[in-house]
Motif scaffolding. Structure first.
Motif, PDB file in Angstrom:
ATOM      1  N   LEU A 216       0.866  -1.182   0.000  1.00 44.33           N
ATOM      2  CA  LEU A 216       0.000   0.000   0.000  1.00 44.33           C
ATOM      3  C   LEU A 216       0.901   1.230   0.000  1.00 44.33           C
ATOM      4  CD1 LEU A 216      -2.792   1.347   0.200  1.00 44.33           C
ATOM      5  CD2 LEU A 216      -2.550   1.249   2.691  1.00 44.33           C
ATOM      6  N   VAL A 217       0.792   2.031  -1.041  1.00 46.48           N
ATOM      7  CA  VAL A 217       1.577   3.255  -1.156  1.00 46.48           C
ATOM      8  C   VAL A 217       0.731   4.407  -0.622  1.00 46.48           C
ATOM      9  CG1 VAL A 217       2.802   4.811  -2.718  1.00 46.48           C
ATOM     10  CG2 VAL A 217       2.753   2.346  -3.187  1.00 46.48           C
ATOM     11  N   VAL A 218       1.286   5.170   0.307  1.00 51.55           N
ATOM     12  CA  VAL A 218       0.595   6.333   0.866  1.00 51.55           C
ATOM     13  C   VAL A 218       1.242   7.583   0.283  1.00 51.55           C
ATOM     14  CG1 VAL A 218      -0.097   7.548   2.961  1.00 51.55           C
ATOM     15  CG2 VAL A 218       0.109   5.048   2.974  1.00 51.55           C
ATOM     16  N   ALA A 227       6.803   4.119  -6.962  1.00 54.17           N
ATOM     17  CA  ALA A 227       6.680   2.948  -6.091  1.00 54.17           C
ATOM     18  C   ALA A 227       5.519   2.068  -6.526  1.00 54.17           C
ATOM     19  CB  ALA A 227       6.503   3.393  -4.646  1.00 54.17           C
ATOM     20  N   ALA A 228       4.402   2.688  -6.901  1.00 54.94           N
ATOM     21  CA  ALA A 228       3.231   1.921  -7.310  1.00 54.94           C
ATOM     22  C   ALA A 228       3.498   1.146  -8.594  1.00 54.94           C
ATOM     23  CB  ALA A 228       2.043   2.857  -7.505  1.00 54.94           C
ATOM     24  N   ILE A 236       2.024  -8.070  -7.762  1.00 53.47           N
ATOM     25  CA  ILE A 236       1.447  -8.166  -6.426  1.00 53.47           C
ATOM     26  C   ILE A 236       0.332  -7.126  -6.263  1.00 53.47           C
ATOM     27  CG2 ILE A 236       3.525  -9.123  -5.374  1.00 53.47           C
ATOM     28  CD1 ILE A 236       4.318  -6.379  -4.462  1.00 53.47           C
ATOM     29  N   ARG A 237      -0.582  -7.389  -5.330  1.00 52.75           N
ATOM     30  CA  ARG A 237      -1.734  -6.497  -5.136  1.00 52.75           C
ATOM     31  C   ARG A 237      -1.250  -5.160  -4.591  1.00 52.75           C
ATOM     32  NH1 ARG A 237      -6.996  -5.466  -4.416  1.00 52.75           N
ATOM     33  NH2 ARG A 237      -7.720  -4.706  -2.392  1.00 52.75           N
ATOM     34  N   THR A 238      -1.487  -4.110  -5.361  1.00 48.61           N
ATOM     35  CA  THR A 238      -0.942  -2.784  -5.047  1.00 48.61           C
ATOM     36  C   THR A 238      -2.062  -1.757  -4.940  1.00 48.61           C
ATOM     37  OG1 THR A 238       1.091  -3.313  -6.278  1.00 48.61           O
ATOM     38  CG2 THR A 238       0.648  -0.989  -5.806  1.00 48.61           C
ATOM     39  N   SER A 311      -2.440  -3.876   4.908  1.00 47.21           N
ATOM     40  CA  SER A 311      -1.467  -4.291   3.897  1.00 47.21           C
ATOM     41  C   SER A 311      -0.326  -5.071   4.551  1.00 47.21           C
ATOM     42  CB  SER A 311      -0.912  -3.073   3.162  1.00 47.21           C
ATOM     43  OG  SER A 311      -0.042  -3.457   2.116  1.00 47.21           O
ATOM     44  N   LYS A 312       0.302  -5.924   3.748  1.00 46.45           N
ATOM     45  CA  LYS A 312       1.462  -6.672   4.235  1.00 46.45           C
ATOM     46  C   LYS A 312       2.689  -5.773   4.316  1.00 46.45           C
ATOM     47  CE  LYS A 312      -0.219 -10.973   2.156  1.00 46.45           C
ATOM     48  NZ  LYS A 312       0.035 -11.992   1.102  1.00 46.45           N
TER      49      LYS A 312
END
Length: 514
Positions: A216-218, A227-228, A236-238, A311-312
């Protein structure tokens, strides 16, 4: 009015018009009215689906161009000549009035169509403002989608009486049904959330139901976008959650040091970044602000509306914002003479005295730009030397209406209750206090990292920067960071992009090892 190259490009765009539209120009016999009429004639000459009518006895603003579907009352208006940064707004208004579909999400379009209140928006802009078009375009689309909504772009330089009457000293300034609605950059989603009561609760519920992410990108600036993309390319789930996609870059006028691109503008780069992110399977959640991060079984990120995303791993790329002077009067007169964007607000101070706080590249560039508009610019630099590049300093020193004062500590913003009328500074060498009569103060003294919500969760420097290692890892396992919010040296777009890629690769390595 339009040269042959622009006409050729416009002709290509206008081929996307599906349904007939009508342009109505309200004139008042002035040169600007004739210029607007010439523009309308050029447009109608390019496409048989566009017709033109002229109102020579208007009861409202003039010059003004109204655009709408043929046979309907126009709900999109331009008071002034929509050139400069607003030319794109004009083109989009023509296409959308003619039935060309909008690129907004189905959810946003449905929300815009569902509102039943009568909403009349007025947007005061300057044609040199790079933030204004986003607001104008958002509200124009809102008006096209919903028959209860009308919107008018107003060029503040052309309608000075209105600007003075409403004491407008920052653009974009948006009025809703005659009352100030907001100032500064706003997306359609932000506007809808503000006028649609209950939207926040519905969004929070929907966000909280989302499945956990791998990454999870903040943040949605250059670091976050990079990064995304790097994460999504790993399969991978982004997810990306961003208060405002683009960050500081969206407020940047000229970009000339982005390698392989000779020159571009911030809004254009932001649009390209967003499209690149969306080319991958990335869940982009805009207009959402993070307020807390906590590590439990998974890493949890709480949003301002109460939603919690899991998120992991997490990559923090929340960027930075303009540093404030923190002196008496600054907050009171924000938007009333205290400004942070000379490109946006400079034209509102035409023929007036202004000050620029800061002698770095941003400050000296601001002084040079303002010198061509305002009566006089006083630059106040805290240190005993200017920090700007020598070529900029020489240019500023050559201008007769620019005065540079070094070793000057700004101590107070002075106003009359309505607007700025001056500022006080102390000569750090002599200790003497001075008063400078100015109508506008442009603050250009660097950046502050957007990390306040992390102070009890991660290791930060005394300046608020997130401490990271060479892989972007923070003090919390599984949480990485990149860009201007970190201890990374040199705050540049291209460096932030590289840092975003590094953090994404670091997060992926963490996932496969854990």
């Amino acid at each position: 009015m339009l040269d042959s190259n622009i006409k050729q490009q416009l002709d290509t765009y206008l081929k996307n018009i599906i349904n007939p539209i009508e342009i109505t120009v309200s004139t008042n016999g002035t040169a600007k009215a004739e210029e607007l009429l010439d523009l309308a004639r050029d447009i109608t000459s390019l496409n048989e689906k566009i017709s033109l009518s002229v109102d020579e006895t208007p009861t409202g603003r003039a010059p003004l161009m109204a655009i709408g579907p043929k046979g309907e009352k126009a709900r999109v208006q331009f008071a002034g000549i929509p050139m400069g940064h607003e030319f794109t707004s004009l083109v989009l208004a023509l296409l959308q009035a003619g039935g060309h579909p909008a690129k907004e999400s189905a959810e946003t379009i449905e929300q815009a169509k569902s509102l039943s209140n009568k909403l009349n928006f007025e947007i005061y802009i300057s044609l040199t403002c790079q933030n204004c078009p986003e607001v104008v375009q958002a509200l124009n689309l809102f008006a096209v989608l919903n028959p209860n909504v009308t919107t008018t772009m107003i060029d503040g330089a052309l309608f000075q009486d209105e600007v003075n009457e409403r004491n407008i000293m920052a653009v974009p300034s948006v009025y809703l049904n005659g009352e100030l609605f907001g100032q500064g950059r706003m997306s359609l989603d932000e506007i809808l959330n503000k006028v649609d009561t209950g939207a926040s609760d519905k969004q929070a519920a929907a966000l909280s139901e989302k499945a956990p992410y791998d990454v999870l990108v903040v943040g949605g600036g250059p670091a976050g976008a990079s990064a995304a993309i790097y994460s999504a390319r790993k399969g991978i789930r982004t997810g990306v959650v961003a208060d405002r996609f683009g960050g500081q870059v969206a407020d940047t006028m000229a970009i000339e040091n982005f390698i392989s691109v000779k020159e571009t503008e911030g809004p254009k780069l932001v649009a390209n970044l967003e499209q690149h992110v969306l080319d991958y399977d990335v869940d982009l959640m805009k207009t959402q602000k993070a307020v807390r991060i906590e590590k439990n079984e998974l890493i949890e990120v709480e949003l301002e509306n109460g939603a919690v995303l899991k998120s992991k791993s997490v990559i923090l790329a929340t960027g930075a914002r303009w540093r404030e002077m923190n002196v008496p009067g600054e907050n009171e007169y924000k938007g009333k003479g205290v400004a942070y964007c000379p490109h946006c607000d400079g034209p509102l101070f035409k023929g007036k005295k202004t000050a620029v706080i800061g002698g770095g590249n941003s400050g000296i560039e601001a002084a040079i730009d303002l010198a061509g508009i305002v009566e006089h610019v006083t630059v106040l630099e805290f240190g005993d030397q200017l920090r700007a590049d020598d070529v900029l300093v020489k240019k500023a020193e050559s201008l007769s209406n620019v005065t540079i004062i070094k070793e000057a500590m700004t101590t107070e913003v002075i106003g009359d209750g309505q607007r700025v009328i001056g500022l006080k500074y102390t000569d750090r060498k002599s200790g003497e206090s001075h008063l400078v009569d100015v109508a506008g103060i442009f603050v250009q003294i660097g950046l502050v990292p957007n990390s306040e919500f992390l102070k009890d969760s991660l290791e930060l420097t005394d300046r608020g920067e997130i401490v990271i290692d060479n892989r972007g890892q923070t003090s919390m396992p599984g949480v990485f960071a990149a860009g201007d919010v970190t201890t990374q040296a040199y705050k540049q777009i291209i460096i932030s992009m590289g840092a975003g890629a590094t953090a994404a690769l670091g997060a992926f390595d963490h996932l496969i090892r854990s």
